[in-house]
Each structure stands twice: as structure tokens, then as C-alpha cells.
Design a protein around this motif. Structure first.
Motif, PDB file in Angstrom:
ATOM      1  N   TRP A  28       0.877  -1.173   0.000  1.00 18.80           N
ATOM      2  CA  TRP A  28       0.000   0.000   0.000  1.00 18.80           C
ATOM      3  C   TRP A  28       0.914   1.221   0.000  1.00 18.80           C
ATOM      4  CZ3 TRP A  28      -5.066   0.109  -0.683  1.00 18.80           C
ATOM      5  CH2 TRP A  28      -5.793   1.230  -0.303  1.00 18.80           C
ATOM      6  N   GLY A  61      -1.661   6.123   1.080  1.00 16.93           N
ATOM      7  CA  GLY A  61      -2.765   5.615   0.263  1.00 16.93           C
ATOM      8  C   GLY A  61      -2.640   6.018  -1.198  1.00 16.93           C
ATOM      9  N   ARG A  97      -3.821   3.440  -3.758  1.00 14.81           N
ATOM     10  CA  ARG A  97      -5.053   2.748  -3.386  1.00 14.81           C
ATOM     11  C   ARG A  97      -5.676   1.945  -4.539  1.00 14.81           C
ATOM     12  NH1 ARG A  97     -10.269   5.128  -0.315  1.00 14.81           N
ATOM     13  NH2 ARG A  97     -11.785   3.789  -1.326  1.00 14.81           N
ATOM     14  N   VAL A 155     -12.369   0.823   1.187  1.00 16.57           N
ATOM     15  CA  VAL A 155     -11.354  -0.069   0.617  1.00 16.57           C
ATOM     16  C   VAL A 155     -11.740  -1.533   0.882  1.00 16.57           C
ATOM     17  CG1 VAL A 155      -8.950  -0.837   0.812  1.00 16.57           C
ATOM     18  CG2 VAL A 155      -9.479   1.610   0.855  1.00 16.57           C
TER      19      VAL A 155
END
Ligand code: FAD
Length: 291
Positions: A49, A53, A56, A91
Motif C-alpha cells: 500500500w 494511500g 489505493r 477499501v
């Protein structure tokens, strides 16, 4: 399938970590690496990751695509950095829709240029808080990070281990270590973890050194140590091919000893390249330690 079920069946488990590439050529390169490594039948692969983010969409797309195209079980890393509870829930919904069953739940590092992690308002302040949230409302298999040489921000090893125990109690299914180059650090860490009541499988994170400047930069950030004798050999090697040969030979020796000691799994930090990992796995095959 949940990775923890596979970890119970496959011993040692071999897994490969990738990062989301910056451009289309990098994505192509990554999928070539996945194809090169597939014959070694990884237990799972994982995709990191990006800081804050930033990757994402890519992380989610990549785990979905890898799982669909290669059939290899895939785990998404996920951090708390810059995310509210609602962002994280979003997410997790996308991962569920993508058929992903495994998440490495992390706090994350402070954004570039900042030295301290600051909890986002309405978000989470530690890996344990994120684990607790996911465990409370979702059915993911959860991995957590751990640090044989102690997390660089921790005041001391004992306190760090105490927080790790809290994270496991919050609901991790297994742990993956930060990279380390001296197996004694891993063995003594596992021993200390067991003593405080951490019972989960602790997968060893192995970084095959292929570039000296790069590994100096990485260890400078993550708190891992390059043992002096290894560092001297790498510095004496000078030429890139010779550095790589020293780094891979060291990783082979590390993996052989770890497997001989019954490590539950080895997680390779591949940097999206297959060659070093293939060399290590071929060496393990020769010693009858990999299928
Ligand atoms: P935590 O478990 O929250 O621990 C972080 C620090 O806080 C430790 O010093 C701990 O002792 C302390 N602590 C924990 N709980 C408390 C508490 N309640 N009060 C006070 N202190 C506390 N980073 C990325 O950005 N993306 C990735 O994809 C990524 N993948 C990784 C994969 C692995 C296998 C590993 C080992 C690390 C990875 N990282 C990644 C790096 C990771 O995000 C950093 O090491 C980060 O600084 C810590 O994350 P954590 O989940 O271990 O944090």
C-alpha cells in the motif's frame, strides 16, 4: 482462500511481495515476474500500500488481477495513513467485491518529510486499532507486521513486544517480519514472542540484497541491521554483479537455516523482480527444502 489455512497446510510457505509500479511498463514487468515465479507455487503473494494511500486503486486492481490471472492467492497491504474509518471501510468493500480474502493490516509510516505518525481524525492510530476494526466487522484473514530488531520508533524491545501482543489479541491470524539479515535476530525474537504469549505463526521476511546503496537506504529507514561482516563483503564486492552474488548467497544461507529450523514461511521482498528469488528457490530445491 484464507492464507492462514494455507499456512497450516504448507510448511514452509513461500510468498512474494510486490509494489504497485508507477507506469504501464512497470505493470507489464510485474506480471512477467508473477509468471516467472508462478512455477514455484507460492502460498500467496502480496501487494504493498503506497505511502499515504497513494496507490489505493492500483493495489486493489493488482491483487484482483494477479488472483484472477494467475490463480495465486493474493493479499492487499493496507495502512491507516491519511484514512478515516469510512475510507478504510470503502477499501474493504472494494477488496470484498474483488474476491480478496487477505489483508496485511498496518499502521503505516509517517508521510514523506514528516518524522512522526499522526492519527488522521476519524481514523486509526496503530496497527492494532486497524486490526480490531477489521476483525469486528469483516471476514478477512489478517496479517500483521512485526520487528525482530524492534520497531524504530519503539522506546524499547519489551514495550514493542507488548504492543505486538495487543495487535495479535486484536485479531491477527499471522505475522510477517520486517527484513533481517541475521537469523539469530529472528530466532530470539520468536522465542521472546512465545514467552509473552504470542502464539501466531511468524513468517520470516527476507530481502535478497542486489544493490548496496539501496539496502543501506532501506535499512536506514526501517531499523534493520546489516551485520558488519556482510557489509564488508558487500563493500569489497564493488561491481554490481559481485554485490548481487554476495547478497543472494547470504539470502540462500539464511533461508536454508530458517527452513532447517522449521520456519512456517518465508516472505520474499522481491522489488517486482524474479531473478534473485528464483536463484534462492532453486538453491533450496537443490537442498530438498523447496518443491
Ligand atoms: P504498529 O503495530 O502500530 O506499531 C508502530 C509503532 O507504534 C511501534 O513502535 C509500536 O511499538 C508502537 N505502538 C503500537 N501500538 C501502540 C500504542 N497503543 N501506543 C503507543 N505506541 C504503540 N508500510 C506501508 O506504507 N505500506 C506497506 O505496504 C507496508 N508493508 C509492510 C509489510 C511488512 C511485512 C512490514 C514489516 C512493514 C510494512 N510497512 C508498510 C511498514 C510499516 O507500515 C511501518 O513499519 C510502520 O511504521 C509500522 O506499522 P505497524 O503496522 O507495524 O505499526
Amino acid at each position: 482462500m484464507k492464507i492462514i489455512e494455507k499456512l497450516h497446510r504448507e510448511s514452509p510457505a513461500f510468498s512474494f511481495e510486490f509494489f504497485p509500479p508507477k507506469d504501464e511498463a512497470g505493470v507489464e514487468q510485474l506480471f512477467q515476474t508473477v509468471r516467472d515465479l508462478a512455477p514455484y507455487k507460492p502460498t500467496y503473494v502480496s501487494v504493498t500500500w503506497g505511502a499515504g494511500g497513494s496507490t489505493r486503486r492500483l493495489t486493489i486492481d493488482l491483487v484482483r488481477r494477479i488472483k484472477k490471472e494467475s490463480g495465486i492467492e493474493a493479499m492487499a497491504h493496507l495502512t491507516c495513513v491519511g484514512a478515516t474509518k469510512e475510507d478504510i471501510a470503502g477499501v474493504l468493500a472494494q477488496l470484498t467485491e474483488a474476491g480478496i480474502e487477505n489483508v496485511l493490516a498496518l499502521r503505516g509510516d509517517p508521510p514523506r518529510g514528516e518524522s512522526k505518525f499522526v492519527k488522521t481524525e476519524g481514523g486509526f492510530g496503530s496497527g492494532a486499532e486497524l486490526v480490531r476494526f477489521i476483525r469486528g466487522g469483516y471476514d478477512f484473514c489478517l496479517g500483521g507486521a512485526c520487528y525482530p530488531e524492534t520497531h524504530p520508533e519503539a522506546t524499547d524491545a519489551e514495550t514493542d513486544l507488548g504492543y505486538l501482543k495487543e495487535k495479535t489479541q486484536a485479531g491477527t491470524d499471522f505475522l510477517v517480519t520486517q527484513l533481517f539479515f541475521d537469523n539469530r535476530d529472528y530466532f530470539s525474537f520468536v522465542e521472546r514472542a512465545r514467552k509473552v504469549g504470542i502464539t501466531q505463526k511468524i513468517v520470516a521476511g527476507i530481502w535478497p540484497i542486489t544493490n548496496l546503496a539501496q539496502i543501506k537506504r532501506i535499512t536506514g529507514m526501517c531499523g534493520a541491521t546489516i551485520p558488519p561482516d556482510l557489509l564488508a563483503k558487500l563493500e569489497n564486492a564493488k561491481e554490481p554483479d559481485a554485490v548481487r552474488a554476495v547478497g543472494v548467497a547470504h539470502a540462500i544461507a539464511q533461508c536454508r537455516e530458517l527452513v532447517a529450523h522449521g520456519v512456517p514461511g518465508i516472505h520474499f521482498y522481491t522489488l517486482n523482480r524474479s531473478h534473485a528469488t528464483v536463484d534462492i528457490l532453486e538453491a533450496l530445491r537443490k537442498s530438498g527444502q523447496a518443491a
